[in-house]
Design an enzyme around this catalytic site. Structure first.
Site, PDB file in Angstrom:
ATOM      1  N   GLY A 266      14.565   6.430  -5.240  1.00  0.00           N
ATOM      2  CA  GLY A 266      15.257   5.667  -6.299  1.00  0.00           C
ATOM      3  C   GLY A 266      15.690   6.532  -7.462  1.00  0.00           C
ATOM      4  O   GLY A 266      15.779   6.353  -8.626  1.00  0.00           O
ATOM      5  N   SER A 267      15.988   7.878  -7.133  1.00  0.00           N
ATOM      6  CA  SER A 267      16.494   8.691  -8.440  1.00  0.00           C
ATOM      7  C   SER A 267      17.480   8.208  -9.124  1.00  0.00           C
ATOM      8  O   SER A 267      17.842   8.208 -10.222  1.00  0.00           O
ATOM      9  CB  SER A 267      16.391  10.040  -7.855  1.00  0.00           C
ATOM     10  N   ASN A 268      18.534   7.864  -8.251  1.00  0.00           N
ATOM     11  CA  ASN A 268      19.651   7.188  -8.574  1.00  0.00           C
ATOM     12  C   ASN A 268      19.543   5.994  -9.567  1.00  0.00           C
ATOM     13  O   ASN A 268      19.994   5.974 -10.502  1.00  0.00           O
ATOM     14  CB  ASN A 268      20.741   7.008  -7.710  1.00  0.00           C
TER      15      ASN A 268
ATOM     16  N   ASN B 295      28.723   1.056  -3.748  1.00  0.00           N
ATOM     17  CA  ASN B 295      27.568   1.893  -3.021  1.00  0.00           C
ATOM     18  C   ASN B 295      27.978   3.436  -3.428  1.00  0.00           C
ATOM     19  O   ASN B 295      29.173   3.777  -3.581  1.00  0.00           O
ATOM     20  CB  ASN B 295      27.924   1.727  -1.777  1.00  0.00           C
TER      21      ASN B 295
ATOM     22  N   HIS C 181      27.609   7.138  -1.807  1.00  0.00           N
ATOM     23  CA  HIS C 181      27.489   7.666  -0.307  1.00  0.00           C
ATOM     24  C   HIS C 181      27.606   9.258  -0.615  1.00  0.00           C
ATOM     25  O   HIS C 181      28.200   9.907  -1.370  1.00  0.00           O
ATOM     26  CB  HIS C 181      28.804   7.206   0.422  1.00  0.00           C
TER      27      HIS C 181
ATOM     28  N   ASP D 100      30.726   1.967   4.707  1.00  0.00           N
ATOM     29  CA  ASP D 100      31.288   3.146   4.164  1.00  0.00           C
ATOM     30  C   ASP D 100      32.779   2.998   4.169  1.00  0.00           C
ATOM     31  O   ASP D 100      33.545   4.043   4.096  1.00  0.00           O
ATOM     32  CB  ASP D 100      31.028   4.354   4.662  1.00  0.00           C
TER      33      ASP D 100
ATOM     34  N   GLU E 277      25.384  13.124  -7.722  1.00  0.00           N
ATOM     35  CA  GLU E 277      25.435  11.603  -7.607  1.00  0.00           C
ATOM     36  C   GLU E 277      24.835  11.350  -8.952  1.00  0.00           C
ATOM     37  O   GLU E 277      25.452  10.254  -9.736  1.00  0.00           O
ATOM     38  CB  GLU E 277      24.535  11.205  -6.631  1.00  0.00           C
TER      39      GLU E 277
HETATM   40  C1  GAR Z   1      21.328   9.357  -2.026  1.00  0.00           C
HETATM   41  O1  GAR Z   1      21.521  10.683  -1.938  1.00  0.00           O
HETATM   42  C2  GAR Z   1      22.201   8.412  -1.665  1.00  0.00           C
HETATM   43  O2  GAR Z   1      23.578   8.982  -1.773  1.00  0.00           O
HETATM   44  C3  GAR Z   1      22.133   8.134  -0.334  1.00  0.00           C
HETATM   45  O3  GAR Z   1      20.459   8.257  -0.152  1.00  0.00           O
HETATM   46  C4  GAR Z   1      20.130   9.036  -1.248  1.00  0.00           C
HETATM   47  C5  GAR Z   1      19.030   8.194  -1.956  1.00  0.00           C
HETATM   48  O4  GAR Z   1      18.396   8.810  -2.963  1.00  0.00           O
HETATM   49  N1  GAR Z   1      22.450   6.965   0.282  1.00  0.00           N
HETATM   50  C6  GAR Z   1      23.039   6.683   1.399  1.00  0.00           C
HETATM   51  O5  GAR Z   1      22.815   7.551   2.466  1.00  0.00           O
HETATM   52  C7  GAR Z   1      23.675   5.244   1.429  1.00  0.00           C
HETATM   53  N2  GAR Z   1      24.437   5.067   2.902  1.00  0.00           N
HETATM   54  P1  GAR Z   1      17.725   8.224  -4.271  1.00  0.00           P
HETATM   55  O6  GAR Z   1      16.658   7.003  -3.650  1.00  0.00           O
HETATM   56  O7  GAR Z   1      16.543   9.387  -4.880  1.00  0.00           O
HETATM   57  O8  GAR Z   1      18.483   7.532  -5.176  1.00  0.00           O
END
Ligand code: GAR
Length: 209
Positions: free
Chosen positions: A11-13, A107, A109, A150, A179
């Site tokens: 969940g860093s995003n 989303n 990606h 995607d 991101e």
């Molecule tokens: C991120 O790199 C995101 O782009 C990817 O998962 C990671 C989640 O990081 N998402 C996908 O691959 C979706 N198809 P986070 O939990 O630290 O935000």
């Protein structure tokens, strides 16, 4: 706009969205709900820490996709959600949710679509494929969600180099940094109504460096 964030992992995003909300950089989206399919996801702790209602809704717990969709739709309408941001969400949204929220589900990606996308292309799988292919750039794609993996209209992209010394972890870290720099900008622009969708083209988004 009242926004739900869907997350499956760390969940860093999601955290960056919350931080940009606190700092005032996000002014047009209120984060009113978090939904996760994995009860152990760090994203749940981040939601709890901010007092944001968080729901564990796992597709595997429903007998049919329709029942899963109904549960999601009732949670979304109960919270008055107008916009959905997928932030590391590893499940496909049911068509009923996608069609109700057409051009209102974002989303992120971890690659430059349309390369290295599609079913099974998520997280570390993307970075492994990029390195194995020998690509010299990778990056981030933020796009609207449609019924294909995607595939929906691209809102923004940001490239990063792939270095000769990279492994999956170092490339993932560089992409994740990109991101964090751009997802909040896309969420804010969409919530503020600053973009238009014309066919596959999304116009009028200016990305800050
Ligand atoms: C991120 O790199 C995101 O782009 C990817 O998962 C990671 C989640 O990081 N998402 C996908 O691959 C979706 N198809 P986070 O939990 O630290 O935000």
């Amino acid at each position: 706009m009242r926004c739900a964030v869907f997350a499956s992992g760390n969940g860093s995003n999601f955290q960056v969205l919350l931080d940009r909300k606190s700092s005032g950089d996000i002014g047009h989206a209120d984060f009113v709900l978090m939904v996760g399919n994995n009860s152990k996801a760090g994203a749940f702790d981040r939601a709890r820490a901010r007092g944001i209602p968080a729901l564990h809704i796992a597709p595997s717990r429903f007998p049919t996709e329709e029942a899963y969709a109904e549960s999601l739709l009732s949670a979304l309408s109960g919270a008055g959600v107008e916009l959905i941001a997928l932030a590391g969400y590893m499940k496909k949204l049911p068509p009923a949710v996608v069609s109700l929220y057409r051009n209102r589900v974002l989303n992120i990606h971890p690659g430059l679509l349309p390369a290295f996308g599609g079913k099974g292309m998520y997280g570390a799988n993307v970075h492994r494929a990029v390195i194995e292919y020998g690509a010299k750039v990778s990056g981030v794609t933020v796009h609207f969600v449609d019924d294909e993996y995607d595939h929906g209209p691209v809102i923004l992209q940001k490239a990063v180099p792939v270095l000769d010394s990279d492994d999956e972890q170092t490339l993932a870290a560089r992409v994740l940094q990109a991101e964090h720099e751009c997802y909040w900008q896309a969420v804010e622009a969409v919530a503020a109504g600053k973009i238009k969708v014309a066919g596959r083209r999304v116009i009028r988004l200016e990305l800050q460096d």
